[in-house]
Design a protein around this motif. Sequence first.
Motif: not given
Length: 337
Positions: A28-30, A35-42
């Motif tokens: 899911l962190m791929d 496909d959202v910015p890293y901080l939002l994804r995290a």
Amino acid sequence: MKGVLIVNLGSPESPTPKDVKPYLDEFLMDKYVIDVPYLLRALLVRGIILRKRPKESAHAYAKIWWDEGSPLVVLSERMQKKVQTLVNVPVTLAMRYGSMTIEKGLQELHDKGVSEVMLFPLYPQYAMASTLTILVKAEEIRKKKFPQMTFTNVTAFYNKPDYIKNLADSIQKHLAAFPYDHLLFSYHGIPERHIRKTDVTKSHCKIDGSCCNTPSPAHDFCYRHQCYETTKQVVKLLGLTEDKYSLTFQSRLAGDKWLEPYTDIEIDKMPAKGIKNLAVVTPAFVSDCLETLEEIAMRAREDFEKNGGENFLAVPCLNDDDQWCQTVGNWINDWAE
């Protein structure tokens, strides 16, 4: 020397929350999956999803787990072994996520003296979250660890005649003893924005009911078009009339708009429409996995019967079918000549 790296999705090491959690985190962190910015994804993945999902997913995996291990891994290994007997170049198996890494697969080929690699994502239809992430990851590893290697990427094979025939023959074989009213083609869902992101023309894909039928360079990378095209060609070989089949998308996440119609919603409606005997095929996968064995063969069956359905058949994926393995072997031999 030439060699082949077959790549499938992957699996946790065991059907336990302890092993499912790191697998889901990697998946899911791929950035090509969510496909959202890293901080939002995290925040989304590690702050919300991974609080509940590992336990739920572990329960689902436990329902389908085999004595030999993960069905997807076991079936992929069986396929790889069969294909290896049909070709004269080394064939290695890797997974995009989990312990059977692409780096390990490339290292195995490197140790055998391979410098030209056929990179073979096991996905009939192209998508960011399947084909693209494999190609990008493999290229990153190649540049860093194996700079002397060269890749030949296998493109989406959704419309290759021999693949279509293998799929149609497999469906026909499994339907022979099942008096079905309707055949449902259920493909894995993706967010609509992924379709627009992979549109090389930046203007063709409107998801409006007509763009998939209008010729365009966008179709080389359009998952939706390729799903409809696979279905159209298989249906033609099977000789099905329009009232005997339909196409849906499964496995959506909440929040964004995903490709419609949705498999679970459509299956729930079918008994009321007079469809009492339903067969479901899942052509986005070549190997049976959680999405086919638990989501379709178990949960969808239960929902269908709860709503008045009588008989339900989950058509197996191609897996290690002899004809399919021969087709893959032929593709490899044509390339290796």
